[in-house]
Write a protein that holds these residues in place. Structure first.
Motif, PDB file in Angstrom:
ATOM      1  N   ASP A 277       1.126  -1.253   0.167  1.00 30.82           N
ATOM      2  CA  ASP A 277      -0.024   0.546   0.244  1.00 30.82           C
ATOM      3  C   ASP A 277       1.421   1.094  -0.101  1.00 30.82           C
ATOM      4  N   TYR A 278       1.216   1.159  -1.250  1.00 32.79           N
ATOM      5  CA  TYR A 278       1.978   2.199  -1.446  1.00 32.79           C
ATOM      6  C   TYR A 278       1.814   4.381  -1.174  1.00 32.79           C
ATOM      7  N   GLU A 279       0.637   4.206  -0.690  1.00 27.59           N
ATOM      8  CA  GLU A 279      -0.109   5.970  -0.493  1.00 27.59           C
ATOM      9  C   GLU A 279      -0.196   5.711   1.761  1.00 27.59           C
ATOM     10  N   ALA A 280      -0.484   4.417   1.671  1.00 30.49           N
ATOM     11  CA  ALA A 280      -0.190   3.834   3.456  1.00 30.49           C
ATOM     12  C   ALA A 280       1.369   4.346   3.876  1.00 30.49           C
ATOM     13  N   ARG A 281       2.005   5.440   4.141  1.00 28.54           N
ATOM     14  CA  ARG A 281       3.339   5.934   3.973  1.00 28.54           C
ATOM     15  C   ARG A 281       3.395   6.541   5.352  1.00 28.54           C
ATOM     16  N   TYR A 282       3.888   6.139   6.396  1.00 25.83           N
ATOM     17  CA  TYR A 282       5.025   6.202   7.539  1.00 25.83           C
ATOM     18  C   TYR A 282       6.283   6.815   7.455  1.00 25.83           C
ATOM     19  N   ALA A 283       6.554   7.260   8.076  1.00 24.50           N
ATOM     20  CA  ALA A 283       8.385   7.779   8.468  1.00 24.50           C
ATOM     21  C   ALA A 283       8.887   6.814   9.252  1.00 24.50           C
ATOM     22  N   ILE A 284      10.243   6.722   8.133  1.00 24.49           N
ATOM     23  CA  ILE A 284      11.205   6.003   9.298  1.00 24.49           C
ATOM     24  C   ILE A 284      12.206   6.862  10.020  1.00 24.49           C
ATOM     25  N   ASP A 285      12.479   8.273   9.888  1.00 22.81           N
ATOM     26  CA  ASP A 285      13.528   9.412  10.164  1.00 22.81           C
ATOM     27  C   ASP A 285      13.009  10.590   9.402  1.00 22.81           C
ATOM     28  N   TRP A 286      12.341  10.912  10.167  1.00 29.57           N
ATOM     29  CA  TRP A 286      11.532  12.940   9.858  1.00 29.57           C
ATOM     30  C   TRP A 286      12.644  13.369   9.641  1.00 29.57           C
ATOM     31  N   GLU A 287      14.053  13.614   9.996  1.00 28.69           N
ATOM     32  CA  GLU A 287      15.289  14.133  10.184  1.00 28.69           C
ATOM     33  C   GLU A 287      16.053  14.377   9.054  1.00 28.69           C
ATOM     34  N   GLN A 288      15.652  12.450   8.417  1.00 26.89           N
ATOM     35  CA  GLN A 288      16.485  12.597   6.907  1.00 26.89           C
ATOM     36  C   GLN A 288      15.735  12.257   5.911  1.00 26.89           C
ATOM     37  N   ASP A 289      14.389  13.142   6.212  1.00 29.21           N
ATOM     38  CA  ASP A 289      13.034  12.244   5.276  1.00 29.21           C
ATOM     39  C   ASP A 289      12.970  11.585   5.411  1.00 29.21           C
ATOM     40  N   GLU A 290      12.894  10.085   5.691  1.00 26.34           N
ATOM     41  CA  GLU A 290      12.874   9.056   5.504  1.00 26.34           C
ATOM     42  C   GLU A 290      11.854   8.264   5.554  1.00 26.34           C
ATOM     43  N   PHE A 291      11.137   7.521   4.491  1.00 28.84           N
ATOM     44  CA  PHE A 291       9.878   7.232   4.403  1.00 28.84           C
ATOM     45  C   PHE A 291       9.486   5.087   4.369  1.00 28.84           C
ATOM     46  N   ASP A 292       8.533   5.142   4.511  1.00 29.16           N
ATOM     47  CA  ASP A 292       8.091   3.533   4.343  1.00 29.16           C
ATOM     48  C   ASP A 292       6.903   3.307   3.835  1.00 29.16           C
ATOM     49  N   HIS A 293       6.080   2.380   3.683  1.00 28.56           N
ATOM     50  CA  HIS A 293       5.400   2.607   2.870  1.00 28.56           C
ATOM     51  C   HIS A 293       4.091   0.851   3.403  1.00 28.56           C
ATOM     52  N   VAL A 294       3.342   1.052   4.037  1.00 36.47           N
ATOM     53  CA  VAL A 294       2.774  -0.140   4.972  1.00 36.47           C
ATOM     54  C   VAL A 294       2.607  -1.842   3.873  1.00 36.47           C
ATOM     55  N   ARG A 295       3.573  -2.352   4.250  1.00 33.47           N
ATOM     56  CA  ARG A 295       2.937  -3.988   3.886  1.00 33.47           C
ATOM     57  C   ARG A 295       3.129  -4.763   4.409  1.00 33.47           C
ATOM     58  N   ILE A 296       1.886  -5.991   3.738  1.00 35.93           N
ATOM     59  CA  ILE A 296       1.038  -7.230   4.487  1.00 35.93           C
ATOM     60  C   ILE A 296       1.861  -8.358   3.560  1.00 35.93           C
ATOM     61  N   TYR A 297       1.561  -9.019   5.008  1.00 41.47           N
ATOM     62  CA  TYR A 297       1.745 -10.856   4.064  1.00 41.47           C
ATOM     63  C   TYR A 297       1.268 -11.601   4.571  1.00 41.47           C
ATOM     64  N   THR A 298       1.042 -12.969   3.538  1.00 39.66           N
ATOM     65  CA  THR A 298      -0.010 -13.369   2.931  1.00 39.66           C
ATOM     66  C   THR A 298       0.644 -15.076   3.175  1.00 39.66           C
ATOM     67  N   ASN A 299       0.344 -16.515   3.507  1.00 42.88           N
ATOM     68  CA  ASN A 299       1.622 -16.860   3.825  1.00 42.88           C
ATOM     69  C   ASN A 299       0.468 -18.261   2.580  1.00 42.88           C
ATOM     70  N   PHE A 300       1.112 -18.975   1.608  1.00 44.95           N
ATOM     71  CA  PHE A 300      -0.015 -19.673   0.570  1.00 44.95           C
ATOM     72  C   PHE A 300       1.515 -20.748   0.481  1.00 44.95           C
ATOM     73  N   TYR A 301       0.658 -21.919   0.511  1.00 44.46           N
ATOM     74  CA  TYR A 301       1.570 -23.550   0.731  1.00 44.46           C
ATOM     75  C   TYR A 301       0.870 -24.149  -0.227  1.00 44.46           C
ATOM     76  N   PRO A 302       1.263 -24.354  -1.738  1.00 49.51           N
ATOM     77  CA  PRO A 302       0.557 -24.943  -2.934  1.00 49.51           C
ATOM     78  C   PRO A 302       0.737 -26.463  -2.288  1.00 49.51           C
ATOM     79  N   ASP A 303       1.192 -26.817  -1.781  1.00 46.62           N
ATOM     80  CA  ASP A 303       0.568 -28.786  -1.064  1.00 46.62           C
ATOM     81  C   ASP A 303       1.468 -28.326  -0.006  1.00 46.62           C
ATOM     82  N   ALA A 304      -0.092 -28.722   1.081  1.00 50.93           N
ATOM     83  CA  ALA A 304       1.021 -28.327   2.623  1.00 50.93           C
ATOM     84  C   ALA A 304       0.742 -30.113   3.215  1.00 50.93           C
TER      85      ALA A 304
END
Length: 305
Positions: free
Chosen positions: A61-88
């Motif tokens: 979700d590139y539009e859901a950004r949050y600051a990592i380091d305000w002084e360095q103006d570093e930002f990142d975005h939200v990631r949601i992980y989902t595991n899928f196992y083709p053959d459990a």
């Protein structure tokens, strides 16, 4: 993500979050000025603990950004992980060989529902697993509540485990009758409890037999069954030899000192009454025994029980 990136992800085999290495990855992120800026990334990852491979979907979700380091103006975005196992089934092999077929089928489908975040179906499956265990172990009761209470008679689980199973029954009832979706954390805890139950009743006893651990024989029924199992499993068992109780259970069985006389007396009583026809009381005529205890009873095995 790029190849060789290391991430945290859920491992079905380790049953917890572990370090994984990204083997291959492909990003699908169609974007135009008039669309919401997001994307999906598909990766093959490998657990660095057990080496199990799995398939991971990452939602960016590139539009859901949050600051990592305000002084360095570093930002990142939200990631949601989902595991899928083709053959459990590959990582569930130890359950397949240890559980009754019908119970394994329920467990396998419930495990897949759990890994796919299908929490209502997981709750229903957990309830079905408990019913399946009761049926397999021939635990009686007018309803599931009574059957769970009677599970403690198996001797494999504690009263605390029984209380926890009642909580899982409530969780399953809400899912079945009211279609109430449980909290994800509740499902995670519930699945850990049911796996603990399965391991205690089905997996651990089989794994214990593959070790050299001594078996604690503190009940007569366990003591008699242990002797019969020793006879069945020892192809070279000598039917002409006279055995003391210590020799019958050697080298893996261990009887508490205060139970020895009680077990010997009950064994002798069952032999004399004719309840046990595969063993008889005899005299010690083993030429190799240079030292004999006159108070010790000896036995001869007549056949495989």
């Amino acid at each position: 993500m790029t190849e060789d990136t290391k991430i945290k992800a859920e491992c079905l085999d380790c049953k917890r979050q572990t370090n994984h290495q990204v083997i291959a990855t492909k990003l699908h992120a169609p974007f135009s000025p008039h669309e919401y800026h997001d994307g999906k990334e598909y990766s093959i990852i490998q657990c660095l603990g057990c080496d199990q491979f799995s398939f991971l979907k990452t939602y960016h979700d590139y539009e859901a950004r949050y600051a990592i380091d305000w002084e360095q103006d570093e930002f990142d975005h939200v990631r949601i992980y989902t595991n899928f196992y083709p053959d459990a089934s590959e990582v569930l092999n130890k359950y397949r060989i240890s559980l009754p077929e019908n119970l394994y089928t329920i467990y396998e489908e419930t495990k897949v529902a759990f890994t796919q975040n299908l929490d209502i179906f997981t709750a229903i499956g957990i309830r079905s697993i408990i019913e399946g265990i009761c049926k397999d172990k021939k635990v009686t009761g007018r309803d599931l509540e009574k059957k769970i209470s009677n599970l403690k008679n198996l001797g494999d689980i504690s009263k605390r485990d029984v209380d926890l199973l009642h909580s899982l029954r409530f969780l399953g009832n809400d899912a079945v009758h009211a279609l109430i979706k449980p909290e994800r954390n509740d499902i995670i805890v519930a699945f850990n409890i049911i796996e603990h139950l399965i391991q205690a009743i089905y997996l651990m006893p089989k794994e214990l037999k593959r070790t050299n651990f001594k078996i604690h024989l503190d009940e007569y029924s366990k003591f008699e069954e242990f002797i019969m199992e020793m006879i069945r499993n020892h192809i070279s068992f000598d039917f002409s030899y006279n055995y003391s109780i210590k020799k019958l259970i050697s080298p893996r069985g261990k009887i508490p000192y205060d139970k020895f006389g009680e077990f010997e007396q009950k064994l002798n009583s069952r032999i004399k009454s004719g309840e046990l026809d595969w063993i008889e009381i005899t005299q010690n005529e083993n030429q190799s025994d240079s030292i004999q205890n006159n108070n010790e009873t000896f036995y001869k095995i007549n056949k495989v029980p």
